[in-house]
Design an enzyme around this catalytic site. Structure first.
Site, mmCIF file in Angstrom:
data_model
loop_
_atom_site.group_PDB
_atom_site.id
_atom_site.type_symbol
_atom_site.label_atom_id
_atom_site.label_comp_id
_atom_site.label_asym_id
_atom_site.label_seq_id
_atom_site.Cartn_x
_atom_site.Cartn_y
_atom_site.Cartn_z
ATOM 1 N N ASP A 25 42.186 13.068 -54.584
ATOM 2 C CA ASP A 25 43.391 13.520 -55.261
ATOM 3 C C ASP A 25 42.946 14.547 -56.296
ATOM 4 O OD1 ASP A 25 45.975 13.814 -56.122
ATOM 5 O OD2 ASP A 25 46.351 11.676 -56.403
ATOM 6 N N TRP A 26 43.872 15.387 -56.709
ATOM 7 C CA TRP A 26 43.508 16.527 -57.562
ATOM 8 C C TRP A 26 43.044 16.038 -58.930
ATOM 9 C CZ3 TRP A 26 44.284 17.640 -52.987
ATOM 10 C CH2 TRP A 26 44.338 18.938 -52.486
#
Length: 752
Positions: A226-227
């Site tokens: 995930d970012w």
């Protein structure tokens, strides 16, 4: 792209393949093309100018389909597939290689701010919908990114918090949908979550990313973060992470190279990650070779309306007055008062990274006027505001006057975007006070009142259900939700949606009430297996609306349930008949119970469902396979799935608490023999045929009748819980460890 052996790349190049070039793309390395990844999952959020992960910067226009909170209520994998296919076409047209979705985290607690992105509180339903979505998307040459792996069930402190879960609920509830999608739909990527799982960051969790995902489930795609989820890139690569997003500059790649050169990171692990990055690029390049055309925005909007109409759940529809006719559907030419800000400014999607720039938005008020007909008199009153502006008392008075002079009042209630979103959790599940006050005032003057709800997370609906004779739950319906609601209100579409979450009577009844959102960086999943309806059923707690609930403008009957066990599982067949006057769609649900289970289990669990359209008077024979693997529980002693033998109950019904037919079937169990060890209890050893006689030659065993009279206890029961190695202290030296090991070896050999 020319086929390339990743081992021919330098260490620096291999490291560079594992981190982004910028916010949305990967690096182009030695002929290996750059990829574009972008947010989904209910629309393509393609940013071509300024980029961000919170929906702050603009993005290209794209169709906003119903978010998962709405799409899940369709219970229809085929519809999910239609949405996935359309998103694939739009992704290709917008130059996107990987669409970040679907999100399939379990809705453990309705206060989670990101629940609008997830399908259900049940892994069966979530897994089936997501698998169909992934398959359809990827047929268009666009990769899915199954997220958020795993146990990301709260927004509070989400980048540090540890989800502390026992093995059985972790496997049976929180990982089961992921396993189904990985094995049945083969997503190109899996996105690891921000949080820690039992103390270890998901991005650094070798057990999660390698042992379970790859070794057990056979996942051969790439794991992307995930970012901003990567805490330590070196540890992440060692655990099984292939791509860190977004790019964090050269320091990240340099740290990986330095770790390899220092012998702190196995060069083979980096090469494996690079190989998976190359394979992902090859899939994307193959997808780019497919024909690309600008998507037809009007066609996709029509699809969004069709899908959204099947996502509207009719929760209540009572008769009002002497006629005995239910409030819905509405007839043309009626006098209507449309009340509520959401009728004019609809809430149709969630806030945050999934926020889509829609191609257009249907306004419910406009769509109601269009279907009401030229002879209808439709008035509008805001009734409330979501930003606190305006005179609340004056707004309510205006709404009450409109309702009193109309034949029916349609009251649009719900939560505004700032009241639930990615990034924070709700503190409660109440509708705003001013909305409940509005509803009470309307109902006082207009008994024919319909409530239309817009929200991403479960609301406490007891006050609404007590006041209004009819309630429609629209969840979040996407850009065409206004038209879809009008279609259902006027009977152009017969409502068929079902709730994917239980609606509790009060907040305090919820399974995770005392353990949400956690504290000091830890969330204890104290409810264990008993998530959602499993909890309410086990504790026999009254609910406002049960899991799977949804009414129709027609009625259905169930008959002739038949069950047959086989190698693949239990085949359940039931006849469903439309006994009403309108064509309609029924969602038949199959729940399985094992009352005599040797382990703790919920009273019943959803293991299959089927959707069928029937004309008035028509019948259909529905046949559903309840897969054998879904009957299994996770045995913590053997660390494996086990199907218990013996009788199982199968319940067919219209909701978890509306069971229409029940049957029983015998299932052959797995051959599972747990080896006896020195730590096995005396009771476990004595359960083996012949063990008592052999053990009796080594030491005297308790005689129940005599011992009970002397001590006032059941000595045999007490002794049954003692590990056999502890018996040595009672044997006075007459028995040795070697004696017990010889006995156990003999018993294990006899059982093999």
């Amino acid at each position: 792209m020319t086929a390339l052996d990743p081992s021919s790349l330098s260490t620096e190049q291999q490291a560079a393949l594992g981190s982004g070039a910028d916010f949305w793309s990967t690096k182009q390395i030695d002929g290996i093309p750059s990829l574009v990844l972008t947010d989904g999952p209910h629309g393509v959020r393609r940013q071509t100018g300024a980029t961000d992960h919170l929906g702050l910067a603009g993005s290209e226009p794209a169709t906003c389909f119903p978010p998962a909170a709405g799409l899940g209520q369709s219970w229809d994998p085929e519809l999910a597939g239609l949405v996935g296919a359309a998103l694939g076409a739009e992704s290709r047209a917008l130059g996107v290689d990987v669409l970040l979705g679907p999100g399939i985290n379990i809705k453990r607690d309705p206060r989670c701010g990101r629940n609008f992105e997830y399908y259900s509180e049940d892994p069966h339903l979530s897994g089936r919908l997501a698998a169909s979505w992934v398959r359809a998307l990827q047929r268009n040459g666009v990769g899915a990114s199954l997220k958020h792996f795993a146990a990301n069930n709260t927004e509070h402190d989400r980048m540090r918090s540890s989800s502390d879960i026992a093995p059985r609920p972790l496997r049976e509830i929180y990982l089961r949908a992921f396993q189904h999608v990985v094995q049945e739909a083969r997503p190109w990527t899996v996105m690891c979550s921000y949080n820690r799982v039992n103390g270890t960051y998901a991005s650094e969790n070798h057990w999660l990313l390698t042992r379970v995902l790859r070794d057990e489930w056979g996942f051969d795609g790439a794991v992307v973060s995930d970012w901003g989820a990567v805490q330590d890139r070196v540890k992440a690569v060692a655990a099984g992470l292939d791509l860190e997003m977004p790019g964090s500059g050269p320091a990240s790649d340099q740290a990986v190279v330095a770790a390899v050169e220092a012998g702190e990171l196995d060069a083979g692990l980096l090469a494996g990650a690079a190989a998976r990055a190359v394979a992902l690029a090859a899939k994307a390049e193959a997808g780019r070779s497919l024909p690309v055309a600008a998507f037809d925005a009007e066609t996709h909007h029509a699809l969004a309306r069709q899908v959204a109409a099947h996502c509207v759940a009719l929760l209540k529809n009572d008769a009002v007055g002497d006629v005995g006719r239910s409030v819905l559907p509405l007839g043309s030419g009626q006098s209507l008062a449309v009340i509520g800000e959401f009728a004019q400014n609809p809430r149709y999607q969630g806030g945050g990274s999934s926020h889509v720039n829609p191609t257009r938005v249907d306004v419910p008020l406009d769509e109601i006027r269009a279907l009401a007909g030229d002879k209808a008199h439709v008035t509008y009153a805001a009734g409330f505001t979501t930003d606190g502006s305006g005179d609340a008392e004056e707004l309510r008075a205006e709404a009450a006057l409109a309702a009193a002079t109309a034949g029916t009042a349609l009251v649009f209630l719900g939560l505004a975007a700032h009241q639930e979103s990615e990034g924070f959790d709700r503190e409660g599940i109440e509708l705003p006070y001013e909305q409940l006050e509005l509803l009470a005032g309307v109902v006082r003057v207009q008994p024919r009142t319909v409530v239309v709800l817009s929200h991403g997370g479960v609301l406490r609906l007891a006050p609404v259900a007590d006041l209004a004779p009819a309630v429609l739950d629209g969840a979040l319906l996407g850009q065409a939700g206004g038209g879809a609601l009008a279609d259902v209100l006027f009977g152009r579409v017969n409502p068929s949606a079902r709730l994917t979450e239980t609606v509790p009577v009060r907040l305090q009844d919820m399974p995770a009430y005392l353990d949400f959102p956690g504290e000091h960086g830890h969330v204890t999943y104290g409810e264990g297996l008993f998530v959602g309806y499993r909890w309410y059923d086990a504790r026999d707690i009254e609910v406002s609306f049960p899991f799977g609930h949804g009414l129709s403008y027609t009625s259905f009957a169930y008959a002739d349930l038949e069950l047959e066990a086989g190698p693949e599982g239990v085949t359940a067949s039931v006849t469903v008949t439309n006994t009403g006057e309108h064509a309609g769609r029924e969602v038949a649900q199959f729940y399985v119970a094992k009352p005599d289970s040797a382990v703790a289990r919920p009273p019943k669990e959803l293991k299959g469902h089927a959707v069928v359209d029937l004309a008035p008077g028509a019948s259909a024979r529905l046949t559903v396979l309840l897969p054998r693997e879904d009957l299994a529980y996770w045995d913590i002693r053997g660390e494996r799935w086990v199907v218990e033998g013996g009788p199982y109950e199968v319940h067919a019904g219209a909701s978890s608490r509306d069971i229409r037919a029940t049957g029983a079937v015998e299932v052959t169990g797995d051959a599972f023999v747990l080896p006896l060890t020195l730590n096995s209890t005396l009771g476990e050893v004595m359960a083996v045929p012949g063990a008592a006689q052999i053990l009796g030659t080594l030491m005297p065993l308790p005689q129940a009748a005599a011992d009970n009279d002397v001590l006032g206890i059941d000595m045999a029961k007490m002794m049954a819980s003692i590990p056999v190695c502890r018996l040595l202290s009672f044997a006075g030296g007459a028995v040795t460890v070697a004696d017990l090991e010889k006995l156990l070896t003999q018993l294990n050999a006899d059982r093999a």
